[in-house]
Design an enzyme around this catalytic site. Structure first.
Site, mmCIF file in Angstrom:
data_model
loop_
_atom_site.group_PDB
_atom_site.id
_atom_site.type_symbol
_atom_site.label_atom_id
_atom_site.label_comp_id
_atom_site.label_asym_id
_atom_site.label_seq_id
_atom_site.Cartn_x
_atom_site.Cartn_y
_atom_site.Cartn_z
ATOM 1 N N ASP A 202 -8.049 5.027 15.326
ATOM 2 C CA ASP A 202 -7.018 4.073 15.711
ATOM 3 C C ASP A 202 -7.636 2.690 15.585
ATOM 4 O O ASP A 202 -8.541 2.339 16.347
ATOM 5 C CB ASP A 202 -6.560 4.334 17.143
ATOM 6 C CG ASP A 202 -5.476 3.377 17.609
ATOM 7 O OD1 ASP A 202 -5.181 2.405 16.884
ATOM 8 O OD2 ASP A 202 -4.922 3.597 18.706
ATOM 9 N N VAL A 203 -7.190 1.891 14.620
ATOM 10 C CA VAL A 203 -7.840 0.614 14.359
ATOM 11 C C VAL A 203 -7.594 -0.417 15.454
ATOM 12 O O VAL A 203 -8.217 -1.484 15.451
ATOM 13 C CB VAL A 203 -7.419 0.023 12.996
ATOM 14 C CG1 VAL A 203 -7.909 0.893 11.856
ATOM 15 C CG2 VAL A 203 -5.911 -0.198 12.932
ATOM 16 N N LYS B 174 -2.114 -11.701 9.875
ATOM 17 C CA LYS B 174 -2.473 -11.525 8.468
ATOM 18 C C LYS B 174 -3.132 -12.781 7.903
ATOM 19 O O LYS B 174 -4.030 -12.699 7.044
ATOM 20 C CB LYS B 174 -1.239 -11.147 7.647
ATOM 21 C CG LYS B 174 -0.738 -9.735 7.924
ATOM 22 C CD LYS B 174 -1.791 -8.670 7.581
ATOM 23 C CE LYS B 174 -1.235 -7.266 7.698
ATOM 24 N NZ LYS B 174 -2.232 -6.225 7.320
ATOM 25 N N ASN C 192 -6.810 -1.058 5.337
ATOM 26 C CA ASN C 192 -5.390 -1.016 5.019
ATOM 27 C C ASN C 192 -4.516 -0.839 6.253
ATOM 28 O O ASN C 192 -3.406 -1.372 6.300
ATOM 29 C CB ASN C 192 -5.111 0.121 4.030
ATOM 30 C CG ASN C 192 -3.634 0.413 3.890
ATOM 31 O OD1 ASN C 192 -2.874 -0.389 3.357
ATOM 32 N ND2 ASN C 192 -3.195 1.568 4.399
ATOM 33 N N TYR D 108 2.861 -11.128 13.379
ATOM 34 C CA TYR D 108 2.388 -10.453 12.166
ATOM 35 C C TYR D 108 1.804 -11.447 11.173
ATOM 36 O O TYR D 108 0.696 -11.257 10.661
ATOM 37 C CB TYR D 108 3.546 -9.685 11.527
ATOM 38 C CG TYR D 108 3.187 -8.967 10.246
ATOM 39 C CD1 TYR D 108 2.372 -7.839 10.277
ATOM 40 C CD2 TYR D 108 3.674 -9.410 9.017
ATOM 41 C CE1 TYR D 108 2.044 -7.170 9.101
ATOM 42 C CE2 TYR D 108 3.353 -8.745 7.848
ATOM 43 C CZ TYR D 108 2.541 -7.627 7.893
ATOM 44 O OH TYR D 108 2.213 -6.970 6.730
ATOM 45 N N THR E 4 7.463 1.592 0.183
ATOM 46 C CA THR E 4 6.942 2.756 0.884
ATOM 47 C C THR E 4 8.070 3.364 1.721
ATOM 48 O O THR E 4 9.062 2.695 2.037
ATOM 49 C CB THR E 4 5.782 2.367 1.817
ATOM 50 O OG1 THR E 4 6.267 1.466 2.829
ATOM 51 C CG2 THR E 4 4.656 1.694 1.034
#
Length: 260
Positions: A62-63, A159, A89, A155, A190
């Site tokens: 779990d990052v 990033k 990723n 977000y 995706t």
């Protein structure tokens, strides 16, 4: 990084059970390299292993959890594996909310998964890369880190921070044989993206991109494989946009959509 005449590397791909991560693992495997995929869901990891060549590895991670990251790296090391290429990723998209609506909470969640997790993985794996005189770090950022999409402040901030982290690491590692680069995809076709946006939303979003379509996961994977290769050894600190021309078009993308 072609299979013929190249050194076989071990590539660790976080968020490797589907989407961009799985496409990346498949691309590295097709190039003749060993792959280890990391993720939180054991069932999804097992499903991903079924479409990867024999010998591919999976590791629970779990990052957003530093303890989970440390345990995963320790497991790989104790099993005798040395990571040559790290593809950060995995990440958290977060919820689209207006400014002031639990901003601090959402920002912390995004930073934990999208910045602090990748940073910890680098701090644990880079020392061995430096000792061996070769290593590649490829961080999967986002076009959202290059501009400010509406209601995506946590977000886009995380990033953007990941891109800044990539640049800083590249400078610190310059001359060591270890490079650090990032890719910044726009919307990617995706299953997770289509579920989040809905078919109609995904179609509308695709129409707003100059190329007129969403990116394919294998296109992102191909760029990552290139940046991780021997021939990209003089590329470091770079962020490669993979957005169908959206950043180049800027505000004209929405003012004059393709076909108008």
């Amino acid at each position: 990084m072609s299979a013929a005449g190249s050194t076989r590397r071990l590539v660790l791909v976080t968020g490797g059970s589907d989407g961009i991560g799985l496409a990346t693992a498949q691309a590295f495997a097709a190039a003749g390299h060993g792959v280890a995929i990391a993720g939180r869901d054991q069932a999804r990891l097992l499903s991903a292993l079924a479409v990867l060549p024999e010998g591919a590895l999976s590791v629970a991670m779990d990052v957003a959890d530093s303890g989970s990251i440390a345990r995963a790296v320790s497991r790989l090391s104790s099993d005798g594996f040395q990571v040559d290429v790290l593809v950060n990723n995995a990440g958290l998209m977060g919820n689209a909310k207006p400014l002031g609506s639990e901003l601090d909470k959402e920002l912390r969640r995004s930073m934990d998964a999208n910045v602090f997790g990748p940073a910890l993985l680098c701090s644990l794996l880079v020392p061995d890369m430096r000792k061996r005189g070769w290593g590649r770090i490829v961080n999967v950022a986002s076009s959202a880190g290059l501009f400010a999409p509406l209601r995506q402040l946590p977000y886009s901030t995380s990033k953007a921070a990941l891109i800044a982290l990539t640049r800083g690491m590249a400078v610190e590692l310059a001359g060591s044989g270890v490079t650090a680069n990032a890719v910044a995809p726009g919307p990617v076709a995706t299953s997770a993206y289509v579920r989040a946006k809905g078919e109609a939303g995904a179609t509308a979003r695709a129409r707003s991109i100059p190329s007129g379509r969403l990116a394919r996961p294998d296109e992102i994977a191909a760029a990552i494989v290139f940046l991780a290769g021997d021939m990209a050894g003089h590329i470091t600190g770079h962020t490669l946009s993979l957005d169908g021309g959206e950043a180049a078009a800027g505000p004209y993308t929405t003012m004059f959509p393709p076909g108008s």
